[in-house]
Scaffold this motif. Structure first.
Motif, PDB file in Angstrom:
ATOM      1  N   GLU A 183      -7.782  -0.865   8.288  1.00  0.00           N
ATOM      2  CA  GLU A 183      -6.592  -0.855   7.437  1.00  0.00           C
ATOM      3  C   GLU A 183      -6.152  -2.284   7.144  1.00  0.00           C
ATOM      4  O   GLU A 183      -5.898  -3.059   8.054  1.00  0.00           O
ATOM      5  CB  GLU A 183      -5.477  -0.083   8.138  1.00  0.00           C
ATOM      6  CG  GLU A 183      -4.270   0.159   7.280  1.00  0.00           C
ATOM      7  CD  GLU A 183      -3.283   1.055   7.983  1.00  0.00           C
ATOM      8  OE1 GLU A 183      -2.195   0.543   8.335  1.00  0.00           O
ATOM      9  OE2 GLU A 183      -3.595   2.248   8.201  1.00  0.00           O
ATOM     10  N   VAL A 184      -6.077  -2.618   5.879  1.00  0.00           N
ATOM     11  CA  VAL A 184      -5.682  -3.952   5.443  1.00  0.00           C
ATOM     12  C   VAL A 184      -4.193  -3.991   5.128  1.00  0.00           C
ATOM     13  O   VAL A 184      -3.511  -4.975   5.422  1.00  0.00           O
ATOM     14  CB  VAL A 184      -6.505  -4.385   4.202  1.00  0.00           C
ATOM     15  CG1 VAL A 184      -6.067  -5.736   3.687  1.00  0.00           C
ATOM     16  CG2 VAL A 184      -7.997  -4.374   4.527  1.00  0.00           C
ATOM     17  N   LEU A 185      -3.677  -2.920   4.546  1.00  0.00           N
ATOM     18  CA  LEU A 185      -2.280  -2.882   4.120  1.00  0.00           C
ATOM     19  C   LEU A 185      -1.801  -1.444   4.111  1.00  0.00           C
ATOM     20  O   LEU A 185      -2.530  -0.543   3.685  1.00  0.00           O
ATOM     21  CB  LEU A 185      -2.162  -3.482   2.710  1.00  0.00           C
ATOM     22  CG  LEU A 185      -0.794  -3.616   2.089  1.00  0.00           C
ATOM     23  CD1 LEU A 185       0.041  -4.645   2.857  1.00  0.00           C
ATOM     24  CD2 LEU A 185      -0.913  -4.039   0.633  1.00  0.00           C
ATOM     25  N   ASN A 186      -0.586  -1.223   4.591  1.00  0.00           N
ATOM     26  CA  ASN A 186       0.037   0.099   4.564  1.00  0.00           C
ATOM     27  C   ASN A 186       1.541  -0.144   4.514  1.00  0.00           C
ATOM     28  O   ASN A 186       2.170  -0.362   5.546  1.00  0.00           O
ATOM     29  CB  ASN A 186      -0.363   0.916   5.793  1.00  0.00           C
ATOM     30  CG  ASN A 186       0.104   2.361   5.714  1.00  0.00           C
ATOM     31  OD1 ASN A 186       1.039   2.695   5.008  1.00  0.00           O
ATOM     32  ND2 ASN A 186      -0.561   3.218   6.467  1.00  0.00           N
ATOM     33  N   THR A 187       2.107  -0.135   3.303  1.00  0.00           N
ATOM     34  CA  THR A 187       3.510  -0.517   3.149  1.00  0.00           C
ATOM     35  C   THR A 187       4.134   0.153   1.926  1.00  0.00           C
ATOM     36  O   THR A 187       3.425   0.578   1.016  1.00  0.00           O
ATOM     37  CB  THR A 187       3.636  -2.049   3.049  1.00  0.00           C
ATOM     38  OG1 THR A 187       5.002  -2.416   3.128  1.00  0.00           O
ATOM     39  CG2 THR A 187       3.034  -2.589   1.772  1.00  0.00           C
ATOM     40  N   HIS A 188       5.448   0.206   1.920  1.00  0.00           N
ATOM     41  CA  HIS A 188       6.178   0.705   0.756  1.00  0.00           C
ATOM     42  C   HIS A 188       6.168  -0.350  -0.341  1.00  0.00           C
ATOM     43  O   HIS A 188       6.155  -1.551  -0.054  1.00  0.00           O
ATOM     44  CB  HIS A 188       7.615   1.052   1.142  1.00  0.00           C
ATOM     45  CG  HIS A 188       7.697   2.226   2.043  1.00  0.00           C
ATOM     46  ND1 HIS A 188       7.905   2.117   3.388  1.00  0.00           N
ATOM     47  CD2 HIS A 188       7.556   3.538   1.787  1.00  0.00           C
ATOM     48  CE1 HIS A 188       7.905   3.316   3.933  1.00  0.00           C
ATOM     49  NE2 HIS A 188       7.700   4.199   2.983  1.00  0.00           N
ATOM     50  N   ILE A 189       6.165   0.123  -1.577  1.00  0.00           N
ATOM     51  CA  ILE A 189       6.220  -0.772  -2.734  1.00  0.00           C
ATOM     52  C   ILE A 189       7.292  -0.274  -3.694  1.00  0.00           C
ATOM     53  O   ILE A 189       7.675   0.896  -3.654  1.00  0.00           O
ATOM     54  CB  ILE A 189       4.849  -0.882  -3.443  1.00  0.00           C
ATOM     55  CG1 ILE A 189       4.315   0.501  -3.844  1.00  0.00           C
ATOM     56  CG2 ILE A 189       3.844  -1.622  -2.565  1.00  0.00           C
ATOM     57  CD1 ILE A 189       3.013   0.484  -4.617  1.00  0.00           C
ATOM     58  N   THR A 190       7.752  -1.156  -4.535  1.00  0.00           N
ATOM     59  CA  THR A 190       8.799  -0.778  -5.487  1.00  0.00           C
ATOM     60  C   THR A 190       8.222  -0.315  -6.820  1.00  0.00           C
ATOM     61  O   THR A 190       8.895   0.392  -7.572  1.00  0.00           O
ATOM     62  CB  THR A 190       9.762  -1.953  -5.733  1.00  0.00           C
ATOM     63  OG1 THR A 190       9.013  -3.083  -6.182  1.00  0.00           O
ATOM     64  CG2 THR A 190      10.507  -2.314  -4.461  1.00  0.00           C
ATOM     65  N   SER A 191       6.987  -0.719  -7.118  1.00  0.00           N
ATOM     66  CA  SER A 191       6.363  -0.313  -8.377  1.00  0.00           C
ATOM     67  C   SER A 191       4.849  -0.347  -8.223  1.00  0.00           C
ATOM     68  O   SER A 191       4.310  -1.032  -7.361  1.00  0.00           O
ATOM     69  CB  SER A 191       6.804  -1.223  -9.523  1.00  0.00           C
ATOM     70  OG  SER A 191       6.423  -2.550  -9.255  1.00  0.00           O
ATOM     71  N   TYR A 192       4.181   0.399  -9.084  1.00  0.00           N
ATOM     72  CA  TYR A 192       2.719   0.434  -9.085  1.00  0.00           C
ATOM     73  C   TYR A 192       2.144  -0.884  -9.580  1.00  0.00           C
ATOM     74  O   TYR A 192       2.662  -1.469 -10.530  1.00  0.00           O
ATOM     75  CB  TYR A 192       2.205   1.549 -10.002  1.00  0.00           C
ATOM     76  CG  TYR A 192       2.378   2.950  -9.476  1.00  0.00           C
ATOM     77  CD1 TYR A 192       1.455   3.487  -8.598  1.00  0.00           C
ATOM     78  CD2 TYR A 192       3.445   3.744  -9.873  1.00  0.00           C
ATOM     79  CE1 TYR A 192       1.592   4.780  -8.127  1.00  0.00           C
ATOM     80  CE2 TYR A 192       3.594   5.036  -9.402  1.00  0.00           C
ATOM     81  CZ  TYR A 192       2.657   5.551  -8.531  1.00  0.00           C
ATOM     82  OH  TYR A 192       2.796   6.824  -8.062  1.00  0.00           O
TER      83      TYR A 192
END
Length: 133
Positions: A76-85
């Motif tokens: 896993e490199v990244l697993n996070t919330h984002i605000t936009s695609y």
């Protein structure tokens, strides 16, 4: 709420080219149906995938990916919330890259001023370039 998950893995050597194409096709259909954006890169029995989408759907998808016997050594490199695609405008919103020549389109997209999440774009670009070394 939307999030992004980015990972690398090794896929089983016994998977035929036909089965790999079927996997790519099913992945694209599922992701397009569930508003999941991103890219799947395949090279030398390795996958690099960037997924963006609704949190619950993406979390369930990632759990099934981790249980899938067709690949292993998931990193896993990244697993996070984002605000936009970031990949909403990348082709159909979800693409498969199988040749290094196709990487240029991804690189151009990630470097373009139209990308929404510039912080993740630099991480995606660096990881993708390292993947093809």
């Amino acid at each position: 709420m939307i999030k992004t998950i980015c990972y690398t893995s090794l896929y089983a050597e016994h998977i035929s080219a036909f089965n790999l194409e079927m996997l790519f096709h099913k992945t694209r259909l599922f992701n397009n149906k569930h508003n999941i954006k991103g890219v799947l890169v395949a090279k030398n029995n390795r996958f690099f995938q960037i997924l963006e989408g609704p949190e619950t759907i993406l979390d369930n998808l990632y759990l099934s990916i981790k249980k899938d016997s067709r690949h292993h050594q998931i990193n896993e490199v990244l697993n996070t919330h984002i605000t936009s695609y970031s990949f909403e405008n990348f082709g159909t919103g979800y693409n498969t890259i199988k040749r290094v020549e196709s990487l240029f389109g991804l690189q151009s997209y990630l470097n373009s001023p139209t990308i929404n999440n510039i912080d993740n774009a630099s991480l995606f670009l660096t990881t993708t370039e390292n993947f093809f070394k």
